[in-house]
Design a protein around this motif. Structure first.
Motif, short mmCIF file in Angstrom:
data_model
loop_
_atom_site.label_atom_id
_atom_site.label_comp_id
_atom_site.label_asym_id
_atom_site.label_seq_id
_atom_site.Cartn_x
_atom_site.Cartn_y
_atom_site.Cartn_z
N SER A 92 0.85 -1.19 0.00
CA SER A 92 0.00 0.00 0.00
C SER A 92 0.88 1.24 0.00
O SER A 92 2.11 1.15 -0.08
N GLU A 93 0.24 2.40 0.10
CA GLU A 93 1.00 3.64 0.20
C GLU A 93 1.85 3.68 1.46
O GLU A 93 2.87 4.36 1.51
N LYS A 94 1.44 2.92 2.47
CA LYS A 94 2.16 2.89 3.74
C LYS A 94 3.10 1.70 3.86
O LYS A 94 4.00 1.70 4.70
N GLN A 95 2.87 0.68 3.06
CA GLN A 95 3.63 -0.56 3.14
C GLN A 95 4.29 -0.85 1.79
O GLN A 95 3.61 -1.08 0.79
N LEU A 96 5.64 -0.79 1.77
CA LEU A 96 6.38 -0.99 0.52
C LEU A 96 5.84 -0.06 -0.58
O LEU A 96 5.43 -0.51 -1.65
N PRO A 97 5.84 1.23 -0.33
CA PRO A 97 5.23 2.18 -1.28
C PRO A 97 5.89 2.17 -2.65
O PRO A 97 5.23 2.53 -3.64
N HIS A 98 7.15 1.78 -2.75
CA HIS A 98 7.80 1.74 -4.07
C HIS A 98 7.16 0.67 -4.95
O HIS A 98 7.02 0.87 -6.17
N LEU A 99 6.73 -0.43 -4.35
CA LEU A 99 6.02 -1.46 -5.11
C LEU A 99 4.60 -1.02 -5.44
O LEU A 99 4.08 -1.31 -6.52
#
Length: 286
Positions: free
Chosen positions: A61-68
């Motif tokens: 998500s935007e908060k979790q692994l945002p680069h992915l």
């Protein structure tokens, strides 16, 4: 860096591989196949795989692994598709897969071992490949194929549930469907070398070896594989090699992408598009 074109109004039939279309039509002609698959899997199985995935993976998500997450959103925008949920799962086998049984809560899973040996551009190509399954509405058949590949240990009586011939048909279908999804990966990456590099790394990569691999040499290897199949014995050996695989061998997939990237069909799709900063073009003739 060149701005990628957004494929506004893209329809799956514009890039669907003819083998995918042929294999899908062949499955649909089997009496009661859709009902049989839905009855076998049903909402219980769909819920099981969804909950199992939530329990054992990390939701991007935007908060979790945002680069992915950024790679997912961009690929979905390029392919004109609503983005599904994306999960990352710890697994030593490089792989990615999609579940989308009834169009409800579709999700894509990337294995950590795959992420570790790919560049960001290549990871996005993998994501776009999985989005291709959703764009082509492979849902029901894809779920069955994933059960074959990912859940054989959970269904030990598989051989008694469906005849071997149906298993063979499902594997044949998914091999053909993969060609369409490789095309989706190319449409998103807009660079055939990115897609072919992914396939090369799937064939013989690892986090340490991946940076050392030579793409030009791999392309030559694909051409050598082609030449073997020009006689009847070679064709027979190649068919036997792929008969029980869920995916075409990487060199064949690389060859197909190289061919399609130079085709009038691919160029027609790209020529009708806009860059993200450009003006929208009409699709009235599509």
């Amino acid at each position: 860096m060149t701005t990628k074109k957004t494929l506004i109004g893209l329809q799956a039939d514009r890039f669907r591989h003819p083998l995918d279309l042929e294999a899908t039509n062949a499955l649909k002609q089997l009496p009661g196949i859709d009902i049989a698959i839905r009855s076998l899997l049903g909402s219980v199985a769909e819920q099981f795989f969804y909950l199992n995935n939530i329990a054992s993976s990390v939701l991007v998500s935007e908060k979790q692994l945002p680069h992915l997450y950024k790679l997912l959103i961009e690929a979905a925008q390029i392919l004109d598709l609503e983005p599904p949920q994306l999960y990352v799962q710890q697994n030593p086998t490089p792989n990615a897969y999609t579940f989308a049984m009834r169009g409800e809560r579709p999700f894509v899973v990337l294995h950590t071992s795959l992420i570790e040996m790919l560049t960001p551009e290549e990871i996005q190509a993998v994501i776009a490949h999985e989005l291709g399954h959703l764009k082509c509405e492979h849902g029901v058949y894809l779920t069955m194929a994933n059960v074959l590949v990912l859940a054989a240990n959970l269904l030990p009586a598989w051989g008694t549930v469906l005849a071997q011939s149906l298993q063979d048909r499902m594997l044949q279908w998914v091999r053909c469907a993969e060609f369409s999804c490789d095309r989706a990966a190319l449409l998103a990456s807009q660079d055939p070398k990115v897609v072919m590099s992914v396939l090369m790394k799937l064939a013989g990569g690892s986090p340490t070896l991946a940076p050392l691999l030579n793409l030009d040499a791999f392309i030559e290897q694909a051409q050598a594989y082609d030449s073997i199949g020009k006689d009847s014995l070679g064709e027979m050996l190649q068919a036997a090699q792929t008969a029980q695989l869920s995916h075409p061998v990487p060199v064949i997939r690389a060859r197909e992408i190289a061919r399609w990237a130079t085709s009038a069909e691919y160029q027609s799709i790209m020529d009708k598009q806009q860059s993200k900063e450009g003006k929208k073009l009409g699709w009235s003739n599509w």
